[in-house]
Every structure is written in structure tokens, then in C-alpha cells.
Design a protein around this motif. Structure first.
Motif, mmCIF file in Angstrom:
data_model
loop_
_atom_site.group_PDB
_atom_site.id
_atom_site.type_symbol
_atom_site.label_atom_id
_atom_site.label_comp_id
_atom_site.label_asym_id
_atom_site.label_seq_id
_atom_site.Cartn_x
_atom_site.Cartn_y
_atom_site.Cartn_z
ATOM 1 N N THR A 10 0.926 -1.224 -0.074
ATOM 2 C CA THR A 10 -0.125 0.007 0.158
ATOM 3 C C THR A 10 0.866 1.163 0.051
ATOM 4 O O THR A 10 1.946 1.423 0.863
ATOM 5 C CB THR A 10 -0.959 0.179 1.129
ATOM 6 O OG1 THR A 10 -1.928 -0.914 1.200
ATOM 7 C CG2 THR A 10 -1.759 1.433 1.383
ATOM 8 N N CYS A 105 -3.870 3.689 -2.128
ATOM 9 C CA CYS A 105 -3.631 2.947 -3.266
ATOM 10 C C CYS A 105 -2.904 1.453 -2.891
ATOM 11 O O CYS A 105 -1.809 1.765 -2.184
ATOM 12 C CB CYS A 105 -3.103 3.791 -4.284
ATOM 13 S SG CYS A 105 -2.810 2.637 -5.962
ATOM 14 N N LYS A 124 -5.752 -0.884 -6.737
ATOM 15 C CA LYS A 124 -6.989 -0.531 -6.160
ATOM 16 C C LYS A 124 -6.642 0.693 -5.156
ATOM 17 O O LYS A 124 -6.036 0.522 -4.311
ATOM 18 C CB LYS A 124 -7.699 -1.764 -5.545
ATOM 19 C CG LYS A 124 -9.106 -1.504 -5.079
ATOM 20 C CD LYS A 124 -9.646 -2.899 -4.629
ATOM 21 C CE LYS A 124 -11.362 -2.413 -4.198
ATOM 22 N NZ LYS A 124 -11.831 -3.777 -3.626
ATOM 23 N N THR A 125 -7.709 1.646 -5.425
ATOM 24 C CA THR A 125 -7.510 3.004 -4.524
ATOM 25 C C THR A 125 -8.874 2.878 -3.756
ATOM 26 O O THR A 125 -9.871 2.924 -4.496
ATOM 27 C CB THR A 125 -7.451 4.036 -5.538
ATOM 28 O OG1 THR A 125 -6.205 3.930 -6.029
ATOM 29 C CG2 THR A 125 -7.460 5.194 -4.559
ATOM 30 N N LYS A 126 -8.901 3.210 -2.498
ATOM 31 C CA LYS A 126 -9.992 3.465 -1.655
ATOM 32 C C LYS A 126 -10.006 4.948 -1.079
ATOM 33 O O LYS A 126 -9.015 5.509 -1.259
ATOM 34 C CB LYS A 126 -10.048 2.460 -0.465
ATOM 35 C CG LYS A 126 -10.247 1.194 -0.772
ATOM 36 C CD LYS A 126 -10.296 0.476 0.438
ATOM 37 C CE LYS A 126 -10.291 -1.257 0.238
ATOM 38 N NZ LYS A 126 -10.158 -2.041 1.436
ATOM 39 N N THR A 128 -12.029 8.122 0.984
ATOM 40 C CA THR A 128 -12.767 8.724 1.980
ATOM 41 C C THR A 128 -12.895 10.264 2.216
ATOM 42 O O THR A 128 -11.975 10.821 1.498
ATOM 43 C CB THR A 128 -12.469 8.056 3.306
ATOM 44 O OG1 THR A 128 -11.261 8.199 3.576
ATOM 45 C CG2 THR A 128 -12.675 6.636 3.414
ATOM 46 N N ASP A 134 -17.516 7.020 3.133
ATOM 47 C CA ASP A 134 -16.884 6.106 1.967
ATOM 48 C C ASP A 134 -17.199 6.556 0.566
ATOM 49 O O ASP A 134 -18.451 6.925 0.197
ATOM 50 C CB ASP A 134 -17.323 4.614 2.039
ATOM 51 C CG ASP A 134 -16.888 3.774 0.986
ATOM 52 O OD1 ASP A 134 -15.949 4.092 0.322
ATOM 53 O OD2 ASP A 134 -17.481 2.650 1.096
ATOM 54 N N THR A 137 -14.571 3.319 -4.694
ATOM 55 C CA THR A 137 -13.170 2.794 -5.122
ATOM 56 C C THR A 137 -13.081 2.785 -6.528
ATOM 57 O O THR A 137 -13.782 3.015 -7.359
ATOM 58 C CB THR A 137 -13.095 1.202 -4.864
ATOM 59 O OG1 THR A 137 -13.935 0.487 -5.844
ATOM 60 C CG2 THR A 137 -13.414 0.874 -3.370
ATOM 61 N N THR A 139 -10.169 0.852 -9.484
ATOM 62 C CA THR A 139 -9.461 -0.242 -9.736
ATOM 63 C C THR A 139 -8.911 -0.142 -11.262
ATOM 64 O O THR A 139 -9.438 -0.101 -12.200
ATOM 65 C CB THR A 139 -10.205 -1.663 -9.724
ATOM 66 O OG1 THR A 139 -10.719 -1.744 -8.145
ATOM 67 C CG2 THR A 139 -9.116 -2.863 -9.696
#
Lengths: 148, 140
Positions: A10, A105, A124-126, A128, A134, A137, A139
Motif C-alpha cells: 500500500t 492505493c 485498487k484505490t479506496k 474517503t 466512503d 473505489t 481499480t
């Protein structure tokens, strides 16, 4: 060959402010005709607290890093050999002008095809926001072609 | 205020329905320069022909994410953006400078929870597919 030890890594999180001018610029550059993406009054009439970011905008927010080619450079990939293979988004709360977004990421996979002639990197990136909501995401699949 | 009237409902759509097509203006080198700036994607392969040639390409070519932005317009011209739950695409082939991209889509499945699955596509003026994607929207 890209170092497979990046799988599961990450990258440091990115904190980025969503600016109205940046959103208007993106709308103009993509020929967007819906006024909710450029006119705050129209955005509010449509139920947004400010100009909304368009569907693909997390990708643009991720470019706000000091080194926008961060993973490409970290992995030692030749920039000119990079192609965008696939891109996917899932959606949570809307992203609007004035938000502060945190992007995290993670490299999900690296593999090759055609005997190593093409390598694939899955990121893959989250995301917030400042309220801890949330945002969904994204990808991305990056294809690295070997021209030799 | 919005010129985009969204009156699509779950009950009102059926499998096989087409979304109203959306067509871009011709993609010029200026389009690519402005999109590089606005999207933050500064990969020189899209804006610098010297770099593109050195990388073995005949010319610069459009950012994949420009085509995906056009596919996004297809979706948000049909339903409000907040209805879109998932959106993905494969970048099937390179979009050349001067291309005119038309985005089309159709309903492929209706699911529980008022969800509607779509197949979407961006093709150039010759009908060559550039992006092939999917989306899931949640309708009232």
C-alpha cells in the motif's frame, strides 16, 4: 520484470482538496454540457451541496501527488511502454467541491502474459472524505508492453 | 435549471432498451492538451509526438480516461449521477487524433434492489470499438 514483491504493498495515502475550478476545467475539457458540473446554482438545484465531481474524477484526484507517476517510478516501469488496460469504479457518497479526499492505493496483483512480453499491474484505490464517508473505489489495470 | 431531465424508472425500462447515444466533437491535439491539464494525466505519450515516436508509436493518441469521461456523459445524460453504482471499461484499442467518438449503451439485465445492468461502448467514426464497458445503476 516488475518486482513481484510490490503485490500487496500500500502506497502512502494522499490527502487532496477538491476545487471548484478544477471541476469546471475538467467539465470544459471533456465537452460536458450538463450545467450541474459547472454552475453551482444548477448543482444545488440537483441536490448537491456544491459542484459534484464527475464519475471518473477519483482518477484525476490521484494525479495530485508530488510524483504523479509514483507507482510507475517505484516499480521501475518505462513510462512510454505503459498502456491503460481497464478501469473500474464503484460509488459511495458523492464527491463535491470543498471536500478533502483521502486516497489509499494498494497494488493488488502483478502478472505477465505472452512469456513476459506484456506485464499487468492491478491497483485498487479506496477513497474517503473529511467526514469519514466512503466515496467508493477505483481499480486500474496498467499494461506494460515490451516493444522489443 | 438542469437541461437534463432524468425521468427513467426501474418499472419503465426493459432489457434491450437503448440509451440515447452521445457523440463527442472531433478529438484534436488541443483536446488532448486540455484534457492532460484538466485530468492531471500528464503522460507525454498523449501530448508530445517526439515522446510518442521514441516510444514506438506513430503519433500521440487519446487518453483512455477521455473516452471513459465520454462514456460517463452517456450515463449521466440518462440517469442522475447518484444513480450510478458501478462503472467500468476495458480500453479495447487506441483512440486516434481526429476521432469522433460515439457512446452507446443498452440494458442487459434487471436485478433485485431496483438495479439495472448496462453494457456500454465507445466507437469511432469507422465503427471501431475503442472502449467496451459495463455499468450498474439504481433506479427509483
Amino acid at each position: 520484470m516488475i518486482d513481484r514483491s510490490f503485490i500487496g504493498k500500500t502506497f502512502p495515502p494522499l490527502h487532496v482538496d477538491v476545487e471548484a475550478g478544477q471541476l469546471r476545467n475538467f467539465a470544459r475539457a471533456t465537452g460536458q454540457r450538463d450545467p450541474i458540473y459547472t454552475d453551482e446554482t444548477a448543482a444545488k438545484a440537483a441536490g448537491y451541496r456544491a459542484l459534484p465531481a464527475p464519475l471518473t474524477f477519483l482518477f484525476t484526484l490521484d494525479q495530485e501527488r508530488e510524483d504523479r507517476f509514483y507507482f510507475i517510478n517505484a516499480m521501475g516501469i518505462e513510462l512510454g511502454h505503459v498502456l491503460h488496460g481497464e478501469q473500474a469504479f464503484t460509488y459511495g457518497a458523492p464527491i463535491c467541491a470543498g471536500d478533502r479526499v483521502t486516497l489509499t492505493c494498494t497494488c493488488m496483483d502483478i502478472y505477465d502474459k505472452k512469456g513476459g512480453a506484456m506485464e499487468f499491474v492491478i491497483l485498487k484505490t479506496k477513497a474517503t472524505n473529511q467526514l469519514g464517508e466512503d466515496l467508493g473505489t477505483m481499480t486500474g489495470t496498467i499494461v506494460v508492453r515490451d516493444p522489443k | 435549471m438542469s437541461t437534463f431531465a432524468h425521468d427513467v424508472t426501474f418499472a419503465g425500462v426493459k432489457v434491450g432498451d437503448s440509451l440515447p447515444a452521445v457523440t463527442s466533437k472531433p478529438i484534436s491535439r488541443t483536446t488532448l492538451a486540455l484534457f492532460a491539464g484538466a485530468s492531471g494525466d500528464h503522460n507525454p505519450i498523449h501530448i508530445d509526438i517526439d515522446f510518442a515516436k521514441a516510444a514506438g508509436m506513430p503519433d500521440v493518441f487519446a487518453h483512455g480516461m477521455l473516452g471513459m469521461a465520454y462514456l460517463g456523459h452517456l450515463l449521466t445524460a440518462w440517469v442522475p449521477q447518484r444513480a450510478v453504482r458501478e462503472f467500468s471499461t476495458r480500453f479495447v484499442s487506441i483512440t486516434q487524433v481526429h476521432a469522433v467518438v460515439t457512446c452507446t449503451g443498452r440494458v442487459v439485465e434487471k436485478r433485485e434492489g431496483n438495479l439495472v445492468a448496462l453494457e456500454i461502448e465507445a466507437a469511432d467514426q469507422n465503427g471501431d470499438v475503442k472502449l467496451a464497458g459495463k455499468a450498474v445503476v439504481e433506479l427509483p
